[in-house]
Design a protein around this motif. Structure first.
Motif, PDB file in Angstrom:
ATOM      1  N   SER A 493       0.839  -1.198   0.000  1.00 22.15           N
ATOM      2  CA  SER A 493       0.000   0.000   0.000  1.00 22.15           C
ATOM      3  C   SER A 493       0.871   1.245   0.000  1.00 22.15           C
ATOM      4  CB  SER A 493      -0.923   0.006   1.218  1.00 22.15           C
ATOM      5  OG  SER A 493      -1.834  -1.068   1.164  1.00 22.15           O
ATOM      6  N   ALA A 494       0.465   2.224  -0.775  1.00 21.81           N
ATOM      7  CA  ALA A 494       1.220   3.471  -0.864  1.00 21.81           C
ATOM      8  C   ALA A 494       0.239   4.619  -1.023  1.00 21.81           C
ATOM      9  CB  ALA A 494       2.202   3.437  -2.040  1.00 21.81           C
ATOM     10  N   ILE A 495       0.703   5.813  -0.675  1.00 21.99           N
ATOM     11  CA  ILE A 495      -0.118   7.013  -0.794  1.00 21.99           C
ATOM     12  C   ILE A 495       0.455   7.891  -1.891  1.00 21.99           C
ATOM     13  CG2 ILE A 495       1.202   8.039   1.107  1.00 21.99           C
ATOM     14  CD1 ILE A 495      -1.196   9.826   1.673  1.00 21.99           C
ATOM     15  N   VAL A 496      -0.432   8.428  -2.714  1.00 16.07           N
ATOM     16  CA  VAL A 496      -0.026   9.284  -3.832  1.00 16.07           C
ATOM     17  C   VAL A 496      -1.008  10.445  -3.898  1.00 16.07           C
ATOM     18  CG1 VAL A 496       0.310   9.428  -6.328  1.00 16.07           C
ATOM     19  CG2 VAL A 496       0.899   7.322  -5.122  1.00 16.07           C
ATOM     20  N   GLY A 497      -0.496  11.625  -4.179  1.00 13.65           N
ATOM     21  CA  GLY A 497      -1.395  12.753  -4.366  1.00 13.65           C
ATOM     22  C   GLY A 497      -0.921  14.018  -3.688  1.00 13.65           C
ATOM     23  N   PRO A 498      -1.753  15.055  -3.742  1.00 12.42           N
ATOM     24  CA  PRO A 498      -1.363  16.365  -3.213  1.00 12.42           C
ATOM     25  C   PRO A 498      -0.982  16.352  -1.738  1.00 12.42           C
ATOM     26  CG  PRO A 498      -3.336  16.549  -4.572  1.00 12.42           C
ATOM     27  CD  PRO A 498      -3.065  15.091  -4.424  1.00 12.42           C
ATOM     28  N   ALA A 499      -1.634  15.537  -0.921  1.00  7.27           N
ATOM     29  CA  ALA A 499      -1.320  15.532   0.508  1.00  7.27           C
ATOM     30  C   ALA A 499       0.129  15.158   0.755  1.00  7.27           C
ATOM     31  CB  ALA A 499      -2.251  14.568   1.251  1.00  7.27           C
ATOM     32  N   LEU A 500       0.614  14.102   0.109  1.00  6.59           N
ATOM     33  CA  LEU A 500       2.008  13.683   0.274  1.00  6.59           C
ATOM     34  C   LEU A 500       2.957  14.679  -0.369  1.00  6.59           C
ATOM     35  CD1 LEU A 500       4.053  11.561   1.196  1.00  6.59           C
ATOM     36  CD2 LEU A 500       3.714  10.393  -0.989  1.00  6.59           C
ATOM     37  N   HIS A 501       2.605  15.179  -1.541  1.00 12.11           N
ATOM     38  CA  HIS A 501       3.466  16.135  -2.254  1.00 12.11           C
ATOM     39  C   HIS A 501       3.698  17.387  -1.402  1.00 12.11           C
ATOM     40  CE1 HIS A 501       5.075  18.495  -5.591  1.00 12.11           C
ATOM     41  NE2 HIS A 501       4.207  19.438  -5.265  1.00 12.11           N
ATOM     42  N   ASP A 502       2.614  17.923  -0.844  1.00 10.38           N
ATOM     43  CA  ASP A 502       2.750  19.146  -0.053  1.00 10.38           C
ATOM     44  C   ASP A 502       3.448  18.885   1.274  1.00 10.38           C
ATOM     45  OD1 ASP A 502       1.581  20.604  -2.027  1.00 10.38           O
ATOM     46  OD2 ASP A 502      -0.415  20.652  -1.135  1.00 10.38           O
ATOM     47  N   ALA A 503       3.227  17.697   1.862  1.00 11.43           N
ATOM     48  CA  ALA A 503       3.926  17.371   3.108  1.00 11.43           C
ATOM     49  C   ALA A 503       5.436  17.339   2.886  1.00 11.43           C
ATOM     50  CB  ALA A 503       3.432  16.027   3.643  1.00 11.43           C
ATOM     51  N   ARG A 504       5.875  16.787   1.766  1.00  9.51           N
ATOM     52  CA  ARG A 504       7.312  16.767   1.473  1.00  9.51           C
ATOM     53  C   ARG A 504       7.851  18.180   1.248  1.00  9.51           C
ATOM     54  NH1 ARG A 504       9.061  11.782   1.202  1.00  9.51           N
ATOM     55  NH2 ARG A 504       7.789  10.071   0.397  1.00  9.51           N
ATOM     56  N   ARG A 505       7.060  19.005   0.582  1.00  8.55           N
ATOM     57  CA  ARG A 505       7.505  20.389   0.361  1.00  8.55           C
ATOM     58  C   ARG A 505       7.638  21.128   1.700  1.00  8.55           C
ATOM     59  NH1 ARG A 505       7.288  23.213  -3.983  1.00  8.55           N
ATOM     60  NH2 ARG A 505       6.339  24.977  -2.893  1.00  8.55           N
ATOM     61  N   LEU A 506       6.681  20.909   2.580  1.00  8.44           N
ATOM     62  CA  LEU A 506       6.753  21.539   3.895  1.00  8.44           C
ATOM     63  C   LEU A 506       7.984  21.061   4.656  1.00  8.44           C
ATOM     64  CD1 LEU A 506       3.020  21.387   5.047  1.00  8.44           C
ATOM     65  CD2 LEU A 506       4.345  23.443   4.572  1.00  8.44           C
ATOM     66  N   GLN A 507       8.225  19.765   4.617  1.00  4.96           N
ATOM     67  CA  GLN A 507       9.371  19.238   5.359  1.00  4.96           C
ATOM     68  C   GLN A 507      10.693  19.780   4.805  1.00  4.96           C
ATOM     69  OE1 GLN A 507      10.396  14.953   5.227  1.00  4.96           O
ATOM     70  NE2 GLN A 507      10.112  15.052   7.448  1.00  4.96           N
ATOM     71  N   ASN A 508      10.794  19.850   3.483  1.00  4.59           N
ATOM     72  CA  ASN A 508      12.028  20.393   2.891  1.00  4.59           C
ATOM     73  C   ASN A 508      12.225  21.853   3.283  1.00  4.59           C
ATOM     74  OD1 ASN A 508      12.583  17.955   1.630  1.00  4.59           O
ATOM     75  ND2 ASN A 508      11.531  18.524  -0.267  1.00  4.59           N
ATOM     76  N   ALA A 509      11.114  22.601   3.318  1.00  2.00           N
ATOM     77  CA  ALA A 509      11.219  24.008   3.709  1.00  2.00           C
ATOM     78  C   ALA A 509      11.667  24.135   5.159  1.00  2.00           C
ATOM     79  CB  ALA A 509       9.883  24.709   3.514  1.00  2.00           C
TER      80      ALA A 509
END
Length: 571
Positions: A493-509
């Protein structure tokens, strides 16, 4: 930076009620009628005297003027829409479950016609009371109870499949699925047993008191003959309508071929010609071209979508049903749903989802992909703090396993699911079986427990090895899809979509500015945490180029994850 809304989104806002909605609404009316009918039957397990009041209440409701208009209107509209749908289908090739649902749907009138004749028409024409004592005894003495029970199955299974297709992706449906399955399985069984119990009870009463049989209200021979003729006439008319629809389909296809009204459709590896009026999905099925479609071609799931690479002018404007789904996935103008697109001239299309991706050797079919609002928790193990010469690679493996055990336990106890857990950290999703509000509370609770666990773990590692784990946490909430990804034994099972994309952007910031904890304002608000007094910042350009407000800190000491701060986590 804001992105202009999709043209599909702007158009979709003007549509509300569609033919699909009418079919669903009328189907729910019929399903409600059948459900309460089964409940009335099931009460016969206690006795006829217990079941009779429930039946009388049902008769009062459904034989009232509003009830009659609602029930028979819903039945007429639903059946008419079924005939229209069958006529409009250009090929009858379809997945087995969809074919089963349609076939069972056409079995519903067989039950309704016989039932209406024996109850409503018998009451209206001959004044026979619509009671269990009369109806069950008449069926029991004519040895027709087996046929009556068998006719219950098609409508019930059709209704259950229809509800599954319509609501299968909703969060509430997923949470109630075990309960709904139990009801769907047990209710018709209890109804059948209740019907048989009433028949045996009345037979025993007739054996004990022969006088009861003489006084029992039973239709006369002439009345039974007339009711039988009426039932057979209605059944003949119904079968004639089915034959007429099938004949009309055959005539339409014959005329289309005679007039050479064929439309070329170019796929990446193949070119086919189909009669005008076929949808792209029907063309794929008609010629055996693999094409993914998870909702039965009802414009709900978007998995059949294609990109039109040529002949866009030959594509009619999207229907309101299609617009809704295209707007939901923010599709560009050249993306259409294959189940709805019926080109009028030559077109070239590229399916955007691989229909063969789920067919892997030696593997069972994966669970269906679900789409919903979720909370995502990212846990990154950034490395080890301490002199490099004080720990070996084996020590790091030992420390990593301890760290991942604490992370996994905290996520599981909070109600989340790990979709990744390795030496670099973990990705956890919350909200598969709960609403977004509860999911955000669970994610914050898991993050708080992880921080507490790592405080104790780092103290232990410091004593044993002289180093500690450096960990960063990020929480965000938004839309995502959860499904099985991978090949063979690696599928998980894996998660794909805006929620994961934005979470990674937040973490990188956050990491770029030396922070170790970050949470988006939307996740905090959904968790009922006030953000007015917090120093929120803005990250431009998230998914869809929409800005994201967030709160970050060197640790969670800002108070968001303070054990003394109530988060009110709900199961």
């Amino acid at each position: 930076m804001f992105m202009n809304p999709s043209p599909h989104t702007a158009i979709a806002r003007g549509f509300n009620f569609t033919r699909r909605d009418v079919r669903l609404a009328t189907g729910l009316v019929l399903f409600t009628y059948v459900t309460f009918h089964f409940i009335d039957h099931a009460l016969g397990l206690f006795s006829v005297d217990v079941a009779e009041p429930a039946l009388k209440l049902a008769v009062d409701v459904w034989q009232s003027v509003p009830g009659t208009l609602l029930l028979y209107g819903a039945a007429g509209i639903h059946i008419a829409l079924a005939f229209i749908a069958v006529y409009e289908k250009r090929t009858l090739r379809m997945p087995p479950m969809q074919a089963l649902r349609i076939a069972l749907g056409f079995g519903i009138p067989l039950l309704l016609i016989g039932h209406v004749t024996a109850t409503r028409m018998a009451t209206e024409f001959y004044g026979l009371s619509p009671t269990y004592s009369r109806v069950v005894w008449a069926l029991w003495t004519s040895d027709s109870e087996g046929r009556q029970l068998a006719l219950l199955a098609p409508g019930w299974i059709h209704g259950c499949l229809g509800i599954h297709y319509a609501f299968g992706r909703r969060a509430l449906y997923q949470r109630l699925r075990p309960v709904l399955f139990g009801v769907a399985l047990l209710l018709p069984v209890l109804a059948a047993l209740g019907f048989l119990a009433m028949g045996r009870e009345l037979a025993a009463l007739a054996a004990i008191d022969p006088g009861w049989q003489k006084t029992a209200e039973v239709a006369s021979t002439a009345q039974r003959i007339e009711l039988g003729r009426l039932r057979d006439g209605l059944l003949f008319a119904y079968f004639a309508l089915i034959a007429l629809v099938l004949a009309a389909r055959a005539l339409r296809d014959r005329l289309a071929r005679r007039n050479n009204a064929l439309v070329p459709i170019s796929y990446p590896q193949r070119r086919v010609e189909v009669p005008r009026g076929w949808s792209i999905l029907e063309a794929s099925r008609g010629f055996g071209i693999p094409h993914l479609s998870m909702c039965g071609g009802n414009a709900r799931c978007s998995t059949c979508r294609v990109r039109v690479i040529s002949g866009i002018g030959q594509c009619p404007a999207p229907s309101s049903n299609e617009l809704r789904t295209l707007a939901r996935i923010d599709a560009p103008p050249d993306v259409r749903l294959a189940c709805q697109l019926r080109p009028t001239g030559p077109v070239g299309v590229v399916p955007l989802l691989d229909a063969l991706a789920t067919a892997q050797p030696g593997r069972d079919a994966p669970p269906p992909t679900i789409e919903r609002e979720v909370a995502v928790l990212l846990v990154d193990v950034l490395g080890w703090i301490g002199p490099a010469n004080l720990h070996s690679a084996h020590d790091q493996v030992y420390g990593s396993n301890l760290a991942l055990a604490e992370i996994g336990d905290a996520i599981a106890k909070a109600g989340g699911m790990c979709t990744r857990c390795d030496a670099e950290g973990a990705v956890a999703v919350f909200g598969i079986a709960v609403d977004a509000r509860t999911a955000c509370k669970q994610a914050l609770d898991a993050a708080r427990n992880i921080e507490q666990a790592f405080t104790a773990l780092n103290a232990r590692l410091g004593e044993e090895f002289g180093f500690a784990a450096d960990v960063a946490l990020a929480i965000h909430s938004g839309p995502a899809a959860i499904g099985a990804i991978g090949y063979g034994s690696t599928r998980a099972s894996a998660i794909v979509g805006p929620a994961l994309h934005d979470a990674r952007r937040l973490q990188n910031a956050a990491l770029g500015s030396g922070k170790r904890f970050i949470a988006s304002v939307v996740a905090l608000l959904r968790a009922a945490i006030e953000t007015d007094e917090l120093d929120a910042q803005t990250l431009a350009g998230g998914a869809g180029n929409l800005p994201i407000r967030y709160v970050a800190g060197t640790t969670s000491s800002a108070g968001l994850l303070d054990p003394g701060r109530p988060i009110d986590v709900v199961g």
